[in-house]
Design a protein around this motif. Sequence first.
Motif, PDB file in Angstrom:
ATOM      1  N   GLU A 177     -36.897  48.487 -69.879  1.00  0.00           N
ATOM      2  CA  GLU A 177     -35.594  49.085 -70.171  1.00  0.00           C
ATOM      3  C   GLU A 177     -35.053  48.595 -71.510  1.00  0.00           C
ATOM      4  OE1 GLU A 177     -31.168  49.603 -68.138  1.00  0.00           O
ATOM      5  OE2 GLU A 177     -32.784  48.574 -67.053  1.00  0.00           O
ATOM      6  N   ARG A 178     -35.294  47.305 -71.823  1.00  0.00           N
ATOM      7  CA  ARG A 178     -34.799  46.763 -73.094  1.00  0.00           C
ATOM      8  C   ARG A 178     -35.495  47.418 -74.284  1.00  0.00           C
ATOM      9  NH1 ARG A 178     -35.763  41.617 -72.333  1.00  0.00           N
ATOM     10  NH2 ARG A 178     -37.525  41.290 -73.735  1.00  0.00           N
ATOM     11  N   TYR A 179     -36.804  47.661 -74.159  1.00  0.00           N
ATOM     12  CA  TYR A 179     -37.561  48.261 -75.259  1.00  0.00           C
ATOM     13  C   TYR A 179     -37.357  49.771 -75.357  1.00  0.00           C
ATOM     14  CZ  TYR A 179     -40.368  44.225 -76.745  1.00  0.00           C
ATOM     15  OH  TYR A 179     -40.783  43.037 -77.282  1.00  0.00           O
ATOM     16  N   TYR A 180     -37.370  50.425 -74.201  1.00  0.00           N
ATOM     17  CA  TYR A 180     -37.389  51.894 -74.213  1.00  0.00           C
ATOM     18  C   TYR A 180     -36.314  52.490 -73.308  1.00  0.00           C
ATOM     19  CZ  TYR A 180     -41.915  50.661 -76.119  1.00  0.00           C
ATOM     20  OH  TYR A 180     -42.906  50.096 -76.874  1.00  0.00           O
ATOM     21  N   GLY A 181     -35.209  51.767 -73.162  1.00  0.00           N
ATOM     22  CA  GLY A 181     -34.153  52.191 -72.253  1.00  0.00           C
ATOM     23  C   GLY A 181     -33.622  53.579 -72.542  1.00  0.00           C
ATOM     24  N   GLY A 182     -33.481  53.934 -73.817  1.00  0.00           N
ATOM     25  CA  GLY A 182     -32.947  55.248 -74.158  1.00  0.00           C
ATOM     26  C   GLY A 182     -33.810  56.366 -73.630  1.00  0.00           C
ATOM     27  N   ARG A 183     -35.122  56.162 -73.651  1.00  0.00           N
ATOM     28  CA  ARG A 183     -36.037  57.184 -73.145  1.00  0.00           C
ATOM     29  C   ARG A 183     -36.152  57.105 -71.637  1.00  0.00           C
ATOM     30  NH1 ARG A 183     -40.434  59.029 -77.267  1.00  0.00           N
ATOM     31  NH2 ARG A 183     -40.930  60.247 -75.424  1.00  0.00           N
ATOM     32  N   VAL A 184     -36.186  55.887 -71.099  1.00  0.00           N
ATOM     33  CA  VAL A 184     -36.360  55.734 -69.665  1.00  0.00           C
ATOM     34  C   VAL A 184     -35.191  56.333 -68.906  1.00  0.00           C
ATOM     35  CG1 VAL A 184     -36.491  54.046 -67.794  1.00  0.00           C
ATOM     36  CG2 VAL A 184     -37.828  53.702 -69.874  1.00  0.00           C
ATOM     37  N   GLU A 185     -33.967  56.175 -69.419  1.00  0.00           N
ATOM     38  CA  GLU A 185     -32.791  56.663 -68.718  1.00  0.00           C
ATOM     39  C   GLU A 185     -32.817  58.174 -68.540  1.00  0.00           C
ATOM     40  OE1 GLU A 185     -29.381  53.325 -69.760  1.00  0.00           O
ATOM     41  OE2 GLU A 185     -29.535  55.138 -70.959  1.00  0.00           O
ATOM     42  N   THR A 186     -33.466  58.877 -69.449  1.00  0.00           N
ATOM     43  CA  THR A 186     -33.482  60.336 -69.364  1.00  0.00           C
ATOM     44  C   THR A 186     -34.682  60.857 -68.576  1.00  0.00           C
ATOM     45  OG1 THR A 186     -34.715  60.561 -71.450  1.00  0.00           O
ATOM     46  CG2 THR A 186     -32.323  60.505 -71.593  1.00  0.00           C
ATOM     47  N   SER A 187     -35.465  59.954 -67.988  1.00  0.00           N
ATOM     48  CA  SER A 187     -36.652  60.374 -67.261  1.00  0.00           C
ATOM     49  C   SER A 187     -36.288  60.915 -65.891  1.00  0.00           C
ATOM     50  CB  SER A 187     -37.608  59.186 -67.107  1.00  0.00           C
ATOM     51  OG  SER A 187     -38.534  59.432 -66.091  1.00  0.00           O
ATOM     52  N   ALA A 188     -36.887  62.045 -65.530  1.00  0.00           N
ATOM     53  CA  ALA A 188     -36.653  62.632 -64.210  1.00  0.00           C
ATOM     54  C   ALA A 188     -37.125  61.693 -63.112  1.00  0.00           C
ATOM     55  CB  ALA A 188     -37.378  63.973 -64.114  1.00  0.00           C
ATOM     56  N   PHE A 189     -38.249  61.005 -63.325  1.00  0.00           N
ATOM     57  CA  PHE A 189     -38.764  60.119 -62.297  1.00  0.00           C
ATOM     58  C   PHE A 189     -37.889  58.878 -62.126  1.00  0.00           C
ATOM     59  CE2 PHE A 189     -42.636  62.600 -62.911  1.00  0.00           C
ATOM     60  CZ  PHE A 189     -43.006  62.806 -61.587  1.00  0.00           C
ATOM     61  N   THR A 190     -37.186  58.469 -63.184  1.00  0.00           N
ATOM     62  CA  THR A 190     -36.259  57.351 -63.043  1.00  0.00           C
ATOM     63  C   THR A 190     -35.115  57.739 -62.117  1.00  0.00           C
ATOM     64  OG1 THR A 190     -36.800  56.512 -65.237  1.00  0.00           O
ATOM     65  CG2 THR A 190     -34.726  55.785 -64.278  1.00  0.00           C
ATOM     66  N   VAL A 191     -34.595  58.940 -62.304  1.00  0.00           N
ATOM     67  CA  VAL A 191     -33.539  59.437 -61.418  1.00  0.00           C
ATOM     68  C   VAL A 191     -34.045  59.468 -59.982  1.00  0.00           C
ATOM     69  CG1 VAL A 191     -32.017  61.381 -60.895  1.00  0.00           C
ATOM     70  CG2 VAL A 191     -32.512  60.806 -63.280  1.00  0.00           C
ATOM     71  N   ALA A 192     -35.250  59.991 -59.796  1.00  0.00           N
ATOM     72  CA  ALA A 192     -35.815  60.087 -58.451  1.00  0.00           C
ATOM     73  C   ALA A 192     -36.019  58.708 -57.834  1.00  0.00           C
ATOM     74  CB  ALA A 192     -37.145  60.837 -58.507  1.00  0.00           C
ATOM     75  N   ASP A 193     -36.561  57.769 -58.606  1.00  0.00           N
ATOM     76  CA  ASP A 193     -36.809  56.421 -58.080  1.00  0.00           C
ATOM     77  C   ASP A 193     -35.522  55.747 -57.632  1.00  0.00           C
ATOM     78  OD1 ASP A 193     -39.523  56.611 -58.482  1.00  0.00           O
ATOM     79  OD2 ASP A 193     -39.494  55.600 -60.429  1.00  0.00           O
ATOM     80  N   LEU A 194     -34.470  55.872 -58.440  1.00  0.00           N
ATOM     81  CA  LEU A 194     -33.194  55.227 -58.107  1.00  0.00           C
ATOM     82  C   LEU A 194     -32.579  55.844 -56.853  1.00  0.00           C
ATOM     83  CD1 LEU A 194     -31.691  54.926 -61.703  1.00  0.00           C
ATOM     84  CD2 LEU A 194     -32.446  53.040 -60.241  1.00  0.00           C
ATOM     85  N   ALA A 195     -32.635  57.160 -56.743  1.00  0.00           N
ATOM     86  CA  ALA A 195     -32.062  57.826 -55.570  1.00  0.00           C
ATOM     87  C   ALA A 195     -32.817  57.439 -54.307  1.00  0.00           C
ATOM     88  CB  ALA A 195     -32.077  59.335 -55.766  1.00  0.00           C
ATOM     89  N   ILE A 196     -34.137  57.462 -54.361  1.00  0.00           N
ATOM     90  CA  ILE A 196     -34.950  57.139 -53.191  1.00  0.00           C
ATOM     91  C   ILE A 196     -34.785  55.685 -52.789  1.00  0.00           C
ATOM     92  CG2 ILE A 196     -37.362  56.874 -52.444  1.00  0.00           C
ATOM     93  CD1 ILE A 196     -37.914  59.503 -54.006  1.00  0.00           C
ATOM     94  N   ALA A 197     -34.526  54.817 -53.767  1.00  0.00           N
ATOM     95  CA  ALA A 197     -34.297  53.397 -53.471  1.00  0.00           C
ATOM     96  C   ALA A 197     -32.911  53.131 -52.898  1.00  0.00           C
ATOM     97  CB  ALA A 197     -34.492  52.568 -54.733  1.00  0.00           C
ATOM     98  N   GLY A 198     -32.062  54.172 -52.837  1.00  0.00           N
ATOM     99  CA  GLY A 198     -30.725  54.005 -52.286  1.00  0.00           C
ATOM    100  C   GLY A 198     -29.701  53.483 -53.269  1.00  0.00           C
ATOM    101  N   ARG A 199     -30.032  53.481 -54.548  1.00  0.00           N
ATOM    102  CA  ARG A 199     -29.096  52.983 -55.574  1.00  0.00           C
ATOM    103  C   ARG A 199     -28.250  54.166 -56.061  1.00  0.00           C
ATOM    104  NH1 ARG A 199     -33.091  49.678 -59.479  1.00  0.00           N
ATOM    105  NH2 ARG A 199     -31.179  49.588 -60.738  1.00  0.00           N
ATOM    106  N   TYR A 200     -27.278  54.495 -55.258  1.00  0.00           N
ATOM    107  CA  TYR A 200     -26.494  55.714 -55.459  1.00  0.00           C
ATOM    108  C   TYR A 200     -25.799  55.757 -56.818  1.00  0.00           C
ATOM    109  CZ  TYR A 200     -22.956  59.315 -54.443  1.00  0.00           C
ATOM    110  OH  TYR A 200     -22.167  60.428 -54.476  1.00  0.00           O
ATOM    111  N   GLY A 201     -25.036  54.721 -57.138  1.00  0.00           N
ATOM    112  CA  GLY A 201     -24.312  54.705 -58.409  1.00  0.00           C
ATOM    113  C   GLY A 201     -25.241  54.767 -59.600  1.00  0.00           C
ATOM    114  N   ASP A 202     -26.312  53.965 -59.569  1.00  0.00           N
ATOM    115  CA  ASP A 202     -27.271  53.962 -60.679  1.00  0.00           C
ATOM    116  C   ASP A 202     -27.955  55.322 -60.820  1.00  0.00           C
ATOM    117  OD1 ASP A 202     -26.713  51.326 -61.249  1.00  0.00           O
ATOM    118  OD2 ASP A 202     -28.369  50.536 -60.043  1.00  0.00           O
ATOM    119  N   ALA A 203     -28.244  55.953 -59.667  1.00  0.00           N
ATOM    120  CA  ALA A 203     -28.908  57.263 -59.706  1.00  0.00           C
ATOM    121  C   ALA A 203     -28.009  58.308 -60.342  1.00  0.00           C
ATOM    122  CB  ALA A 203     -29.300  57.686 -58.293  1.00  0.00           C
TER     123      ALA A 203
END
Length: 345
Positions: free
Chosen positions: A212-238
């Motif tokens: 996240e520190r190196y590539y956070g700008g790109r990682v945040e816009t990833s569809a799979f990042t959204v999916a991972d956070l939601a499935i992990a139950g991290r509602y606010g982060d998702a």
Amino acid sequence: MSPTARRSAPAKSRSVIPQVSWRAPQPAPVVLVSGPEEVCAERATAGIRDYLKAEDPSLEVTDVRADDYAAGTLLAVTSPSLFAEPRLVRVGGVERCSDVFLNEAVAYLSQPQEGATVILRHTGASVRGKKLLDAIRAGEGGGVEIACPAIKRDSDRYDFAAGEFSTARKRIAPTALRALVSAFSDDLTELAAACQQLVADVPGDVDDRIVERYYGGRVETSAFTVADLAIAGRYGDALIALRHALASGADPVPLVAAVALKLRTMARVAGSRESSSAAAARLGMKDWQVDRARRDLVGWSGPTLARAIQATARADAEVKGASRDPVFALERMITVIATRAPFAA
């Protein structure tokens, strides 16, 4: 497949020569580097050059174009000089080779020059040069083949990136690896560069925070990042990741598709008690995909997973035109998945 497509796709002959990995290339009198993936082909070629250079720093390196070829060049650049330095000849464009090159290269196979290594790069974009490839694969010239097939699927990109860290003997957390692959899902060259940067810069293991520190700008816009956070139950982060993705221009349809893909994989693995390898073989998956799905399933039940799949199917229809507000459809889907509860309007 149309007749045109059949003509443009080279038919690969049965090979009797050694097949060498592009990650561990080995020199030979003739090295055929075949396939469309340029990142792997460049690594293979560079690896052979480094191997030969380490054996003898006086190595002479020559580049030749098979599609812009002057008669006699191959024999001239492979013949020993006065001091008998080893020679490396890198030949590009073999899939567009001239008749002159083709005839001379086939003749060269009958008597390769001692101390010379000839790398022939054929992308597979045409059947041009098939006579030469067939001869090499039949064992003429004492060659080896390094196959570089296209890397297009997510699982292939994941395996590629995992191999980058494994080769460097560096550990990376599975979630960090997934985030890294998702961030560079559209460009293998950039993914390879990102892996090499982390290998070079990070002294210890690579975790989510480092990616996240190196590539956070790109990682945040990833569809799979959204999916991972939601499935992990991290509602606010998702929800935050979803809004970042939409703000950076992400299309709602691929966002839903990424969530649906992960949920389908979880559903296929749910209830299986067999080993990861056995489940992967039965389901046509990779071992790591089974392991990841099982980790994702922690805290889920049959009813909550069914509810999430239903919410995703509804969102899929709505972002494709069944609703006037695709953003609301996405947020409702994320709410159902992350909270694992029915949506309360």
